[in-house]
Design an enzyme around this catalytic site. Structure first.
Site, PDB file in Angstrom:
ATOM      1  N   VAL A 136     -21.310 -27.088  33.927  1.00  0.00           N
ATOM      2  CA  VAL A 136     -20.432 -27.385  33.094  1.00  0.00           C
ATOM      3  C   VAL A 136     -19.023 -27.908  32.625  1.00  0.00           C
ATOM      4  O   VAL A 136     -17.921 -28.094  31.701  1.00  0.00           O
ATOM      5  CB  VAL A 136     -21.839 -26.843  31.276  1.00  0.00           C
ATOM      6  CG1 VAL A 136     -22.963 -27.147  31.361  1.00  0.00           C
ATOM      7  CG2 VAL A 136     -21.316 -25.161  31.991  1.00  0.00           C
ATOM      8  N   GLU A 137     -18.768 -26.975  33.949  1.00  0.00           N
ATOM      9  CA  GLU A 137     -16.780 -27.045  33.480  1.00  0.00           C
ATOM     10  C   GLU A 137     -16.188 -27.782  34.708  1.00  0.00           C
ATOM     11  O   GLU A 137     -16.156 -29.250  34.066  1.00  0.00           O
ATOM     12  CB  GLU A 137     -16.515 -25.456  34.189  1.00  0.00           C
ATOM     13  CG  GLU A 137     -17.149 -24.578  33.191  1.00  0.00           C
ATOM     14  CD  GLU A 137     -16.957 -23.294  33.489  1.00  0.00           C
ATOM     15  OE1 GLU A 137     -15.605 -22.768  33.160  1.00  0.00           O
ATOM     16  OE2 GLU A 137     -17.607 -22.301  33.524  1.00  0.00           O
ATOM     17  N   MET A 138     -16.054 -27.503  35.668  1.00  0.00           N
ATOM     18  CA  MET A 138     -14.986 -28.639  36.526  1.00  0.00           C
ATOM     19  C   MET A 138     -15.927 -29.254  37.531  1.00  0.00           C
ATOM     20  O   MET A 138     -15.830 -30.214  38.217  1.00  0.00           O
ATOM     21  CB  MET A 138     -14.646 -27.572  37.661  1.00  0.00           C
ATOM     22  CG  MET A 138     -13.125 -27.093  36.108  1.00  0.00           C
ATOM     23  SD  MET A 138     -12.261 -25.914  37.391  1.00  0.00           S
ATOM     24  CE  MET A 138     -11.120 -26.475  37.233  1.00  0.00           C
TER      25      MET A 138
END
Lengths: 348, 348
Positions: A136-138
């Site tokens: 969900v981030e990088m």
């Protein structure tokens, strides 16, 4: 008249002495709970800080190509322009997904005893590996990070300079170590440090009153040390659980790390440096007003109502924790080559 | 021997003179087509550049709160760390939408005669208003930008300093003017400028050969002036249309601006400064290799095959257009207040 004048002088002098004594006493008490920032970078475990490592770490920290999509760098959610965080409830990441918890500031994070809201990373090097890989981030992989770095001769040279004794300097471990070294330089000396160091004029009357309240009410039981927090774990809602918006029932905090029932809804006490720059508050990011956050802490953690005037004074004290961000020269990053993996914004 | 020695000396001297003459001739020819960057910022129309305006513009350029979501700043797609663009085919914007065209570099953009691939904005102030409002980019509104700025006393003070004569300095127009003033400082002197200014050693032999080819093959017919492009409109596929991946049939370029059939698939000639830092290429962003892009230009625009050696030399010349990015101190931005509109990542 002469007698009266002498008497008045005596009273004024006595009052001044009392004030000086009170200030000295307050400082002594405060120094028993808090420490000023050191004047040099802290030593890191297994990671010697060098100028080359700091510069490499800075490049990596600002490089959006460390994410799968090419959109997000470390600085996206830990923006040095806005208090070291992103001023959102929870961060927006890869493919516009929302992260589960509010992004904590990177400023002074090196002084936290563990990283993340649940303390699941022991240090900043371990922390740096998390968001890069989080879907969900990088949404990247260590192999793709290394392939990206290896594809750019300038990065390879920088890794060689930063890790001169190593045979294979370009590695995911060294990527994290360089970022850790850079982040260790992100220290923000504040008026409160000047006051702890002996400068009586560094805090206003309201800020001093707020400091006294902060200690007397019990805030400093959890928010102490050099970062006024970041060094212990406590149940959110120790006395009274806040509403489900502020403390969502499905995020049980440190329980996910330790699998111990006692750790249900336990979180790391927030470090409070630069707190007035990093709204919204709590792991849920649901409270935008620092005063409201202070009052919630009163009822949920201390079982005491913090009235308006007291909350204003505590907030005044907290603004004295806002420090000077070190000057950052924005990096010029290595250019891609034909070997550089292409950005991909697809949902994996 | 004496005679032979004299003869040899004479030949060497004559050759050297011929080389000097050839270099002088090449420079004279080049100066007829190209101009070196000026040593000072250009004057802007109706927008006096001051230090206060530049500093304000820099803050705005880097501020992600200028987007509705709080994710994107001008610098997201025009990243000063990576050649002034974002190294993607087309940018990812609000709610993870893909933009229609490749993000052009902001570096030296002040010298373009018009902005955007289709030249639809006359200057950088007009350009700056576009992406902020575009639904697929920053998805904000002028009213919300002004509300955001007005909510932060530090921004209000900066606008007052930058626009001292104005009654209502915080406006969307002034937001754009400040950004234009900052962008006018983003000028990158390159080896080619040094050479145009008389430094014979600034270009390698391959780069000089590439320059000659660039002029002789006709590239400079469209790519000329101070930015080697950015100052004229030409049909992409003048001689032969490239494939539909490179020239997608549904993007008719300047036709959308002028509604003139003649402007079908007409685009502004790309400015070429820092071109080796800004892959991928063309408005579609479908070509990642500069050499391939050069060869496509040969067949599509000039009707000539540019062979491998020639393309290598032209690419060598193009790398001499990569300049020094001015040192940028990363700004510390004003903190939000309770009046600041909250970020919204929702699709509108």
């Amino acid at each position: 008249m002469n007698h009266l004048f002498k008497l008045l002088c005596g009273v004024v002098a006595a009052l001044a002495l009392t004030q000086v004594a009170a200030a000295a006493e307050l400082r002594e008490r405060a120094l028993g709970m808090f420490s000023p920032l050191p004047s040099t970078f802290p030593a890191l475990k297994d990671n010697v800080i060098t100028g080359e490592k700091i510069e490499l770490g800075k490049a990596l920290f600002f490089d959006p190509r460390m994410s799968a999509s090419g959109v997000f760098s470390c600085n996206s959610c830990h923006n040095l322009a806005t208090g070291g965080d992103d001023n959102m409830e929870t961060s927006i990441g890869h493919a516009w997904q929302k992260g589960p918890r509010n992004s904590p500031t990177v400023l002074n994070a090196v002084f936290n005893e563990a990283q993340f809201w649940d303390g699941r990373a022991a240090d900043l090097a371990e922390q740096a590996k998390g968001p890069v890989q989080a879907g969900v981030e990088m949404a990247n992989t260590p192999a793709n990070v290394v392939a990206t770095l290896t594809s750019m001769p300038q990065y390879v040279a920088w890794f060689e300079e930063a890790f001169p004794e190593e045979k294979n300097p370009v590695s995911f471990d060294n990527f994290a170590k360089a970022i850790e070294a850079y982040e260790a330089t992100l220290i923000t000396p504040a008026p409160f440090d000047a006051w702890l160091n002996g400068d009586d004029g560094a805090l206003t009357g309201d800020q001093l009153a707020g400091l006294e309240l902060f200690m007397n009410k019990g805030c400093s039981a959890c928010h102490n040390g050099v970062n006024l927090g970041g060094n212990g774990y406590f149940p959110f809602g120790l006395i009274e659980k806040p509403g489900a918006d502020v403390l969502p029932p499905d995020d049980r905090g440190r329980f996910a790390v330790t699998k111990t029932a006692d750790d249900s809804y336990v979180f790391r006490a927030s470090p409070l440096r630069n707190i007035d720059q990093t709204a919204p508050y709590f792991h849920s990011g649901k409270v935008w007003d620092l005063k409201v956050a202070v009052q919630i802490m009163g009822t949920s953690q201390l079982g005491t109502e913090i009235n308006d005037q007291q909350a204003d004074q505590i907030v005044a004290f907290l603004t004295a924790l806002t420090g000077k961000v070190p000057e950052v020269v924005y990096p010029v990053l290595p250019r891609e080559t034909s070997q550089t993996p292409r950005p991909s914004g697809e949902l994996q």
